[in-house]
Design an enzyme around this catalytic site. Structure first.
Site, PDB file in Angstrom:
ATOM      1  N   GLY A  60      43.662  53.953   2.292  1.00 12.53           N
ATOM      2  CA  GLY A  60      42.217  53.837   2.319  1.00 12.53           C
ATOM      3  C   GLY A  60      41.755  53.182   3.609  1.00 12.53           C
ATOM      4  O   GLY A  60      42.556  52.591   4.334  1.00 12.53           O
ATOM      5  N   CYS A  87      50.314  52.841   2.586  1.00 11.00           N
ATOM      6  CA  CYS A  87      49.382  52.374   3.619  1.00 11.00           C
ATOM      7  C   CYS A  87      48.540  51.203   3.100  1.00 11.00           C
ATOM      8  O   CYS A  87      49.033  50.094   2.953  1.00 11.00           O
ATOM      9  CB  CYS A  87      48.535  53.534   4.122  1.00 11.00           C
ATOM     10  SG  CYS A  87      47.745  53.212   5.710  1.00 11.00           S
ATOM     11  N   TYR A  88      47.264  51.424   2.772  1.00 13.04           N
ATOM     12  CA  TYR A  88      46.449  50.348   2.200  1.00 13.04           C
ATOM     13  C   TYR A  88      47.092  49.819   0.926  1.00 13.04           C
ATOM     14  O   TYR A  88      47.027  48.612   0.628  1.00 13.04           O
ATOM     15  CB  TYR A  88      45.042  50.858   1.914  1.00 13.04           C
ATOM     16  CG  TYR A  88      44.130  49.845   1.253  1.00 13.04           C
ATOM     17  CD1 TYR A  88      43.506  48.836   1.994  1.00 13.04           C
ATOM     18  CD2 TYR A  88      43.888  49.898  -0.123  1.00 13.04           C
ATOM     19  CE1 TYR A  88      42.672  47.914   1.385  1.00 13.04           C
ATOM     20  CE2 TYR A  88      43.054  48.976  -0.737  1.00 13.04           C
ATOM     21  CZ  TYR A  88      42.451  47.987   0.018  1.00 13.04           C
ATOM     22  OH  TYR A  88      41.616  47.064  -0.599  1.00 13.04           O
ATOM     23  N   HIS A 174      52.774  57.457   5.690  1.00 15.99           N
ATOM     24  CA  HIS A 174      52.318  58.400   4.664  1.00 15.99           C
ATOM     25  C   HIS A 174      53.410  59.426   4.353  1.00 15.99           C
ATOM     26  O   HIS A 174      53.546  60.430   5.065  1.00 15.99           O
ATOM     27  CB  HIS A 174      51.045  59.113   5.129  1.00 15.99           C
ATOM     28  CG  HIS A 174      49.841  58.233   5.176  1.00 15.99           C
ATOM     29  ND1 HIS A 174      49.009  58.040   4.100  1.00 15.99           N
ATOM     30  CD2 HIS A 174      49.343  57.458   6.179  1.00 15.99           C
ATOM     31  CE1 HIS A 174      48.037  57.211   4.422  1.00 15.99           C
ATOM     32  NE2 HIS A 174      48.210  56.838   5.677  1.00 15.99           N
ATOM     33  N   GLU A 176      53.374  61.521   2.019  1.00 16.95           N
ATOM     34  CA  GLU A 176      52.792  62.719   1.416  1.00 16.95           C
ATOM     35  C   GLU A 176      52.431  63.784   2.424  1.00 16.95           C
ATOM     36  O   GLU A 176      52.250  64.958   2.054  1.00 16.95           O
ATOM     37  CB  GLU A 176      51.550  62.350   0.584  1.00 16.95           C
ATOM     38  CG  GLU A 176      50.336  61.906   1.375  1.00 16.95           C
ATOM     39  CD  GLU A 176      50.306  60.418   1.707  1.00 16.95           C
ATOM     40  OE1 GLU A 176      49.210  59.879   1.949  1.00 16.95           O
ATOM     41  OE2 GLU A 176      51.383  59.791   1.743  1.00 16.95           O
ATOM     42  N   SER A 228      33.861  85.996 -12.691  1.00 19.24           N
ATOM     43  CA  SER A 228      33.196  86.338 -11.427  1.00 19.24           C
ATOM     44  C   SER A 228      33.887  87.474 -10.690  1.00 19.24           C
ATOM     45  O   SER A 228      33.342  88.014  -9.739  1.00 19.24           O
ATOM     46  CB  SER A 228      33.166  85.110 -10.516  1.00 19.24           C
ATOM     47  OG  SER A 228      34.484  84.800 -10.077  1.00 19.24           O
ATOM     48  N   GLY A 229      35.116  87.817 -11.103  1.00 16.42           N
ATOM     49  CA  GLY A 229      35.893  88.808 -10.373  1.00 16.42           C
ATOM     50  C   GLY A 229      36.996  88.166  -9.564  1.00 16.42           C
ATOM     51  O   GLY A 229      37.902  88.845  -9.093  1.00 16.42           O
ATOM     52  N   GLY A 230      36.939  86.838  -9.395  1.00 15.20           N
ATOM     53  CA  GLY A 230      37.973  86.126  -8.657  1.00 15.20           C
ATOM     54  C   GLY A 230      39.149  85.751  -9.542  1.00 15.20           C
ATOM     55  O   GLY A 230      39.126  85.924 -10.762  1.00 15.20           O
ATOM     56  N   VAL A 231      40.186  85.209  -8.927  1.00 15.40           N
ATOM     57  CA  VAL A 231      41.416  84.866  -9.635  1.00 15.40           C
ATOM     58  C   VAL A 231      41.159  83.791 -10.692  1.00 15.40           C
ATOM     59  O   VAL A 231      41.630  83.898 -11.830  1.00 15.40           O
ATOM     60  CB  VAL A 231      42.493  84.381  -8.640  1.00 15.40           C
ATOM     61  CG1 VAL A 231      43.730  83.882  -9.383  1.00 15.40           C
ATOM     62  CG2 VAL A 231      42.868  85.499  -7.672  1.00 15.40           C
ATOM     63  N   ASP A 232      40.414  82.751 -10.342  1.00 14.62           N
ATOM     64  CA  ASP A 232      40.268  81.593 -11.220  1.00 14.62           C
ATOM     65  C   ASP A 232      39.617  81.961 -12.549  1.00 14.62           C
ATOM     66  O   ASP A 232      40.136  81.632 -13.622  1.00 14.62           O
ATOM     67  CB  ASP A 232      39.449  80.507 -10.525  1.00 14.62           C
ATOM     68  CG  ASP A 232      39.949  80.221  -9.123  1.00 14.62           C
ATOM     69  OD1 ASP A 232      41.167  80.327  -8.903  1.00 14.62           O
ATOM     70  OD2 ASP A 232      39.124  79.924  -8.243  1.00 14.62           O
ATOM     71  N   SER A 233      38.470  82.620 -12.496  1.00  9.59           N
ATOM     72  CA  SER A 233      37.771  82.953 -13.732  1.00  9.59           C
ATOM     73  C   SER A 233      38.535  84.004 -14.538  1.00  9.59           C
ATOM     74  O   SER A 233      38.472  84.017 -15.776  1.00  9.59           O
ATOM     75  CB  SER A 233      36.355  83.447 -13.430  1.00  9.59           C
ATOM     76  OG  SER A 233      36.375  84.600 -12.609  1.00  9.59           O
ATOM     77  N   LYS A 374      44.927  76.053  -6.287  1.00  8.94           N
ATOM     78  CA  LYS A 374      44.957  77.517  -6.363  1.00  8.94           C
ATOM     79  C   LYS A 374      46.357  78.070  -6.629  1.00  8.94           C
ATOM     80  O   LYS A 374      46.525  78.988  -7.437  1.00  8.94           O
ATOM     81  CB  LYS A 374      44.396  78.115  -5.070  1.00  8.94           C
ATOM     82  CG  LYS A 374      44.379  79.643  -5.037  1.00  8.94           C
ATOM     83  CD  LYS A 374      43.346  80.241  -5.967  1.00  8.94           C
ATOM     84  CE  LYS A 374      41.963  80.055  -5.405  1.00  8.94           C
ATOM     85  NZ  LYS A 374      40.941  80.782  -6.212  1.00  8.94           N
TER      86      LYS A 374
END
Length: 518
Positions: A60, A87-88, A174, A176, A228-233, A374
């Site tokens: 942070g 870190c912090y 870090h 990560e 919606s036509g996308g992958v997620d929905s 995703k």
């Protein structure tokens, strides 16, 4: 019914405002361990209720001595579970245990080399000298009692510390970020050698857990799924169908801003492929009338978000009593919309399904993917049986072409972009480049340029092409498109799409840019 929560034996991350906090969560999940980001102000009882195997204190921008440093319940540090500071987080652990932190004004930023003093626990099987990524101004001046130095940087800065049994460990660097050469191994050591985590965070287990949660919450009631036509929905629709069957009603709202043939293709994949109860409704007149003369991108997103809900409510009136609305919100959507769990984030852009929802909805929201990235959603989709051709499609925003038409939206401009986008995607497939790209799309720019076609002067629209590589959409780099492919795309679009006479290619990374233009 008892729900087997996968966050038991997972890792809780307290977010003190680091730009890398989401990367910590991702690195943990890559080890098939559940991770969850919480505010540092989270009550100790809530943390204990999740039965975590370990706790991570993020980095942070603050100093531990500042009056405006994030507040947290210091009893957390006495919990009988392993804790790692980054870190912090290192400075916080050292400070709270009697060490002294100083700020000389000479920080470490970028690559640094560290020397490992103890190759066990956190640094098991780590090289004695390793390259890491530093980003700090403060440092440990005096070590806390009963702690030991585990690593030192080539600049003489304490790079890692641990208590006597390494139930408390911390790194000034870090682990990560990808720049830390052995960062994945260091995080893995904390997960499995120190915290004894269970690697049960898999697509199959996630599906089973969510099915239990959805069934318990919905019961015999009905849920409307916005597609919606996308992958997620699409994944949400398949997941809800698996959980509650006919009590899930999938609705595809054709707002007039979908890609060419999008509505037909999506309905066929879900209805014929998986037997999902789905219908498509043409609501384009309503959406486009509300968007008339609107050019501000934030206003567009909020209008589209509101109109989605109003459309769902109108449709739901003819479908009987419906209590829930399910949608494909992802974790990056929440982060970019300024709803981060750990801090007050800047709003980068409002996502229509996060920051653009009206407060007086008639539905309760269900967002089963809201803690996923995703790539995790794609794994879930494949596990559910969705075709790879649908799951591997590039991300497509809920507002659709509305945020890819810069400036005013009209049916004529939509048609121009649909035709150009179709040619762009077709050529990427032809040249075997589609699967190498995270996301590609065309942008219609409200700029007209002079051209010459058939010995005649033209004054037509400018089209921008965008293609990026990414792992999760949080960061991205522009795709090095072969020049032959770019030439083919440009020629075919200019020669076949009336209204475009010039094509340009976007070579901006994220950051500083976003992937979408609006």
């Amino acid at each position: 019914m008892k729900i087997n929560m996968l966050n038991e034996s997972g890792i809780i991350i307290l977010d003190f405002g680091s730009q890398y906090t989401q990367l910590i969560a991702r690195r943990i999940r890559e080890n098939n361990v559940y991770s969850e980001i919480l505010s540092p102000e989270t009550k100790i009882d809530e943390i204990l209720s999740k039965k975590p195997a370990g706790l991570i204190l993020s980095g942070g921008p603050n100093s531990v001595y500042k009056s405006d440093a994030p507040k947290f319940d210091t009893r957390i540090l006495s919990l009988d579970i392993p804790i790692m500071g980054i870190c912090y987080g290192l400075q916080l652990l050292a400070h709270k245990d009697g060490g002294r932190i100083s700020s000389s004004g000479d920080g470490e930023y970028g690559f640094a080399s560290i020397n490992i003093n103890k190759q066990s626990g956190l640094f098991s099987n780590i090289s004695s000298e390793s390259e890491v990524w530093m980003s700090h101004g403060d440092k440990i001046e005096e070590m806390p009692d009963r702690w030991q130095i585990l690593a030192t940087s080539s600049n003489g800065v304490i790079a890692a510390i641990g208590n006597e049994n390494q139930s408390r460990v911390a790194t000034q660097f870090h682990p990560e970020v990808s720049h830390t050469k052995e960062g994945k191994e260091i995080i893995s050591n904390f997960l499995f050698k120190i915290s004894n985590c269970t690697p049960n965070w898999t697509a199959g287990n996630f599906i089973n857990e969510q099915i239990n949660i959805i069934r318990e919450r919905i019961g015999k009631k009905k849920v409307l799924v916005g597609v919606s036509g996308g992958v997620d929905s699409t994944v949400v629709a398949a997941l809800l169908h698996k959980a509650v069957g006919e009590n899930s009603i999938a609705v595809l709202i054709d707002h007039g801003l979908l890609r060419k043939n999008e509505a037909i293709d999506c309905v066929d994949a879900l209805q014929k492929g998986l037997g999902v109860n789905i219908n498509s409704y043409d609501e384009s007149e309503s959406f486009l009338s509300k968007l008339n003369m609107i050019t501000d991108p934030e206003k567009k997103r909020k209008i589209i978000g509101n109109e989605f809900i109003f459309s769902f409510e109108r449709i739901a009136e003819n479908l009987g009593k419906i209590d829930f609305l399910a949608q494909g919100t992802l974790y990056p959507d929440i982060v970019e919309s300024g709803f981060s769990k750990g801090k007050s984030a800047h709003v980068i852009k409002s996502h229509h399904n996060v920051g653009g929802l009206p407060e007086n909805m008639d539905f309760e929201l269900i967002e089963p993917l809201k803690d996923l990235f995703k790539d995790e959603v794609r794994k879930v989709g494949l596990e559910l049986g969705l075709p790879k051709s649908l799951i591997q499609r590039h991300p497509f925003p809920g507002p659709g072409l509305g945020v890819r038409i810069i400036g005013e939206i009209s049916r004529s401009r939509i048609k121009i972009l649909q035709e150009a986008d179709k040619i762009y995607m077709d050529i990427l497939v032809e040249d075997n480049l589609y699967d190498e790209i995270w996301q590609a799309f065309a942008v219609l720019i409200p700029v007209q340029t002079v051209g010459v076609m058939g010995d005649q002067r033209t004054y037509e629209n400018l089209l921008g092409l965008r293609a990026v590589t990414s792992q999760d959409g949080m960061t991205a780099d522009w795709f090095r498109m072969p020049s032959d492919t770019l030439s083919k795309i440009s020629n075919r679009i200019v020669n076949n799409v009336q209204g475009i006479n010039r094509v340009v290619y976007d070579i901006t990374s994220k950051p500083p840019g976003t992937i979408e233009w609006e």
